[in-house]
Design a protein around this motif. Structure first.
Motif, PDB file in Angstrom:
ATOM      1  N   VAL A   1       0.896  -1.160   0.204  1.00  0.00           N
ATOM      2  CA  VAL A   1      -0.050  -0.221   0.032  1.00  0.00           C
ATOM      3  C   VAL A   1       0.920   1.217  -0.123  1.00  0.00           C
ATOM      4  O   VAL A   1       0.609   2.289  -0.777  1.00  0.00           O
ATOM      5  CB  VAL A   1      -0.932   0.144   1.184  1.00  0.00           C
ATOM      6  CG1 VAL A   1      -1.663   1.228   1.241  1.00  0.00           C
ATOM      7  CG2 VAL A   1      -1.892  -1.158   1.008  1.00  0.00           C
ATOM      8  N   LEU A   2       1.865   1.283   0.931  1.00  0.00           N
ATOM      9  CA  LEU A   2       2.729   2.553   0.940  1.00  0.00           C
ATOM     10  C   LEU A   2       3.508   2.866  -0.276  1.00  0.00           C
ATOM     11  O   LEU A   2       3.587   3.825  -0.847  1.00  0.00           O
ATOM     12  CB  LEU A   2       3.629   2.430   2.316  1.00  0.00           C
ATOM     13  CG  LEU A   2       2.856   2.312   3.535  1.00  0.00           C
ATOM     14  CD1 LEU A   2       3.772   1.970   4.541  1.00  0.00           C
ATOM     15  CD2 LEU A   2       2.222   3.455   3.890  1.00  0.00           C
ATOM     16  N   PHE A   3       4.138   1.637  -0.975  1.00  0.00           N
ATOM     17  CA  PHE A   3       4.922   1.693  -2.200  1.00  0.00           C
ATOM     18  C   PHE A   3       3.874   2.222  -3.417  1.00  0.00           C
ATOM     19  O   PHE A   3       4.192   3.224  -4.205  1.00  0.00           O
ATOM     20  CB  PHE A   3       5.699   0.507  -2.528  1.00  0.00           C
ATOM     21  CG  PHE A   3       7.152   0.424  -1.926  1.00  0.00           C
ATOM     22  CD1 PHE A   3       7.237   0.741  -0.721  1.00  0.00           C
ATOM     23  CD2 PHE A   3       7.952   0.175  -2.726  1.00  0.00           C
ATOM     24  CE1 PHE A   3       8.375   0.665  -0.221  1.00  0.00           C
ATOM     25  CE2 PHE A   3       9.199   0.241  -2.014  1.00  0.00           C
ATOM     26  CZ  PHE A   3       9.514   0.223  -0.774  1.00  0.00           C
ATOM     27  N   SER A   4       2.761   1.930  -3.133  1.00  0.00           N
ATOM     28  CA  SER A   4       1.980   2.135  -4.434  1.00  0.00           C
ATOM     29  C   SER A   4       1.291   3.667  -4.170  1.00  0.00           C
ATOM     30  O   SER A   4       1.420   4.412  -5.141  1.00  0.00           O
ATOM     31  CB  SER A   4       0.649   1.240  -4.327  1.00  0.00           C
ATOM     32  OG  SER A   4      -0.281   1.562  -5.200  1.00  0.00           O
ATOM     33  N   ALA A   5       0.806   4.001  -2.969  1.00  0.00           N
ATOM     34  CA  ALA A   5       0.319   5.247  -2.611  1.00  0.00           C
ATOM     35  C   ALA A   5       1.340   6.468  -3.048  1.00  0.00           C
ATOM     36  O   ALA A   5       1.110   7.367  -3.592  1.00  0.00           O
ATOM     37  CB  ALA A   5       0.051   5.416  -1.423  1.00  0.00           C
ATOM     38  N   SER A   6       2.889   6.081  -2.478  1.00  0.00           N
ATOM     39  CA  SER A   6       3.671   7.310  -2.741  1.00  0.00           C
ATOM     40  C   SER A   6       4.263   7.053  -4.275  1.00  0.00           C
ATOM     41  O   SER A   6       4.277   8.283  -4.854  1.00  0.00           O
ATOM     42  CB  SER A   6       5.002   6.831  -1.979  1.00  0.00           C
ATOM     43  OG  SER A   6       5.470   5.633  -2.168  1.00  0.00           O
ATOM     44  N   SER A   7       4.130   6.028  -5.044  1.00  0.00           N
ATOM     45  CA  SER A   7       4.639   5.963  -6.461  1.00  0.00           C
ATOM     46  C   SER A   7       3.733   6.759  -7.348  1.00  0.00           C
ATOM     47  O   SER A   7       3.769   7.454  -8.206  1.00  0.00           O
ATOM     48  CB  SER A   7       4.842   4.419  -7.059  1.00  0.00           C
ATOM     49  OG  SER A   7       5.842   3.924  -6.383  1.00  0.00           O
ATOM     50  N   GLN A   8       2.466   6.623  -7.048  1.00  0.00           N
ATOM     51  CA  GLN A   8       1.254   7.156  -7.716  1.00  0.00           C
ATOM     52  C   GLN A   8       1.049   8.757  -7.301  1.00  0.00           C
ATOM     53  O   GLN A   8       0.565   9.401  -8.009  1.00  0.00           O
ATOM     54  CB  GLN A   8      -0.143   6.698  -7.432  1.00  0.00           C
ATOM     55  CG  GLN A   8      -0.291   5.348  -7.958  1.00  0.00           C
ATOM     56  CD  GLN A   8      -1.491   4.418  -7.903  1.00  0.00           C
ATOM     57  OE1 GLN A   8      -2.437   5.229  -7.182  1.00  0.00           O
ATOM     58  NE2 GLN A   8      -1.654   3.174  -7.821  1.00  0.00           N
TER      59      GLN A   8
ATOM     60  N   ARG B   1       0.438   1.271 -12.117  1.00  0.00           N
ATOM     61  CA  ARG B   1      -0.936   1.573 -12.047  1.00  0.00           C
ATOM     62  C   ARG B   1      -1.395   0.324 -11.201  1.00  0.00           C
ATOM     63  O   ARG B   1      -2.245   0.723 -10.130  1.00  0.00           O
ATOM     64  CB  ARG B   1      -1.487   1.349 -13.262  1.00  0.00           C
ATOM     65  CG  ARG B   1      -3.040   1.264 -13.308  1.00  0.00           C
ATOM     66  CD  ARG B   1      -3.670   2.474 -12.611  1.00  0.00           C
ATOM     67  NE  ARG B   1      -5.008   2.643 -12.587  1.00  0.00           N
ATOM     68  CZ  ARG B   1      -5.807   2.327 -11.257  1.00  0.00           C
ATOM     69  NH1 ARG B   1      -4.904   1.844 -10.118  1.00  0.00           N
ATOM     70  NH2 ARG B   1      -6.965   2.391 -11.248  1.00  0.00           N
ATOM     71  N   TYR B   2      -1.021  -1.088 -11.147  1.00  0.00           N
ATOM     72  CA  TYR B   2      -1.559  -2.002 -10.187  1.00  0.00           C
ATOM     73  C   TYR B   2      -0.189  -2.497  -9.366  1.00  0.00           C
ATOM     74  O   TYR B   2      -0.091  -3.582  -9.192  1.00  0.00           O
ATOM     75  CB  TYR B   2      -2.043  -3.192 -11.258  1.00  0.00           C
ATOM     76  CG  TYR B   2      -3.388  -2.558 -11.669  1.00  0.00           C
ATOM     77  CD1 TYR B   2      -4.421  -2.229 -10.998  1.00  0.00           C
ATOM     78  CD2 TYR B   2      -3.459  -2.665 -12.789  1.00  0.00           C
ATOM     79  CE1 TYR B   2      -5.600  -1.975 -11.683  1.00  0.00           C
ATOM     80  CE2 TYR B   2      -4.521  -2.176 -13.742  1.00  0.00           C
ATOM     81  CZ  TYR B   2      -5.566  -1.457 -13.230  1.00  0.00           C
ATOM     82  OH  TYR B   2      -6.757  -1.295 -13.723  1.00  0.00           O
TER      83      TYR B   2
END
Length: 402
Positions: free
Chosen positions: A122-129, A337-338
């Motif tokens: 969750v944290l890597f996805s949230a920050s990357s986006q 994206r995913y």
């Protein structure tokens, strides 16, 4: 490496994610300190308590793709809040449990689901986006270092609390600390900046997942990460027991875990820099191979305080530093994206290994009276993990796909 973050708001995103990971990983990686007190208080036996912790290792991994998918679909805010609340609840309920099933519920399910929902996927996805492409490698190192700093702080802190207010008070204190991290969620729940390019949805989540799982490079990456989980879960669960077998005080175990976290701060930041310059698969090869060598040296060395501290420092440099290059490969192969879902599946593989590392360690101690066979297995698996990364398909330079 950090100049890419020197723009308004970018440091806030990276540090907020690092702060949340500091709490969730610090709590999870220090649970081995409670194994002996729990055994003394409940009389359940090391194998039974290890089973509850092993289920927690698997659950933490199993929730990663689900939490990542939920964050990809509805945003990270609600997922992170729910995760922190569940982690606090599991920590608060554990002192009230006196059976194996009770510990499975509190440690194996509630705490593990909570820490998993507030962790890497969750944290890597949230920050990357929410970060531009150039800032992602540096941010991954900062976020990962936050998890390592959590282990450095929480291990000696919880050990001190166990000694001064008892293991029950230490777990209730942990629950309170977890709740204090809730305000950080607001930074990562903000809408995505329109100036940050957003990856297209493509053919959808299910198609991306099927494409990834059929990809040979993705399979090899998951195989290597399985070993990483085996190695880490065995150590965080049973290092206190290994220290005790060597006739050393419990403080050696807590400080060793703390040194691992401190050393991995440097390792995580270095890994983030390497991801921006070299192929991530080579970074992973050297990390896993070095672990096999360090375990072999440890087995030959005299078992003194200094030996454990040097061993912890060496292992700590690669401890969670495998995460940035692993996430980078997933991003290069399939985009961001995913990323929450696809990296979550990779973390599931990590935690399947974690289940075996935690549980088999308890069985080995019960049956053979020491952990020798676990150390031998660790050497073999770490060597295999290093070699499995070499055939992975990866572009040069290390550049995350958008």
């Amino acid at each position: 490496m950090f100049r890419s973050l020197n723009q308004p708001g970018l440091w806030a995103i990276a540090l907020a994610a690092a702060g949340i990971l500091m709490v969730t990983m610090g709590a999870r990686q220090s649970l081995g300190l409670f194994l002996s007190p729990l055994n003394t208080a409940t009389g359940l036996g090391v194998a039974s308590i290890s089973l509850a912790m092993a289920i927690g290792q698997f659950t933490w991994g199993a929730v990663q793709p689900l939490a990542g998918a939920a964050a990809d679909r509805w945003g990270p805010g609600r997922v992170l809040v729910a995760g922190l609340l569940l982690l606090a609840l599991g920590s608060a309920l554990t002192p009230l449990m006196s059976s194996t099933w009770g510990l499975i519920v509190s440690l194996g399910l509630l705490s593990a689901i909570g820490s998993g929902a507030g962790s890497f996927s969750v944290l890597f996805s949230a920050s990357s986006q929410r970060l531009p492409l150039a800032a992602r490698a540096g941010a991954s190192g900062v976020i990962n270092a936050g998890g390592s700093f959590g282990q450095f702080v929480f291990a000696p802190l919880l050990q001190a609390l166990i000694q001064f207010i008892g293991w029950m008070g230490a777990l209730w204190s942990l629950a309170a600390i977890t709740l204090a991290a809730l305000p950080l969620v607001g930074v990562l729940a903000r809408p995505v900046d329109p100036a940050v390019p957003r990856a297209p949805d493509g053919d959808g989540l299910w198609h991306s997942l099927c494409t990834a799982t059929a990809d040979r490079s993705y399979q090899l990456l998951n195989l290597g990460f399985f070993t990483c989980g085996f190695h880490i879960a065995f150590l965080v669960t049973h290092l206190p027991g290994e220290v005790d077998l060597c006739g050393l005080p419990s403080s050696v175990a807590s400080w060793s875990l703390g040194i691992i976290g401190l050393s991995n701060i440097a390792g995580s930041l270095y890994a983030g820099a390497c991801v921006a310059r070299y192929r991530s698969k080579y970074v992973l090869f050297w990390m896993y191979s070095s672990r096999a060598l360090m375990v072999a040296i440890y087995l030959l060395a005299p078992k003194t305080d200094l030996t454990f501290y040097i061993f912890a420092a060496g292992l700590g440099f690669t401890w969670l530093a495998t995460v940035p290059p692993t996430a980078a490969i997933v991003g290069k192969l399939f985009g961001v994206r995913y990323l929450g879902t696809l990296f979550g599946v990779t973390l599931l593989s990590h935690q399947i290994g974690g289940f075996f590392g935690a549980y088999l360690g308890g069985l080995a101690l019960t049956r053979y009276g020491d952990y020798s066979w676990m150390w031998y297995a660790d050497i073999v698996l770490a060597t295999a993990a290093g070699l499995s990364n070499l055939p992975i398909r990866e572009a040069v330079p290390a550049r995350a796909a958008a």
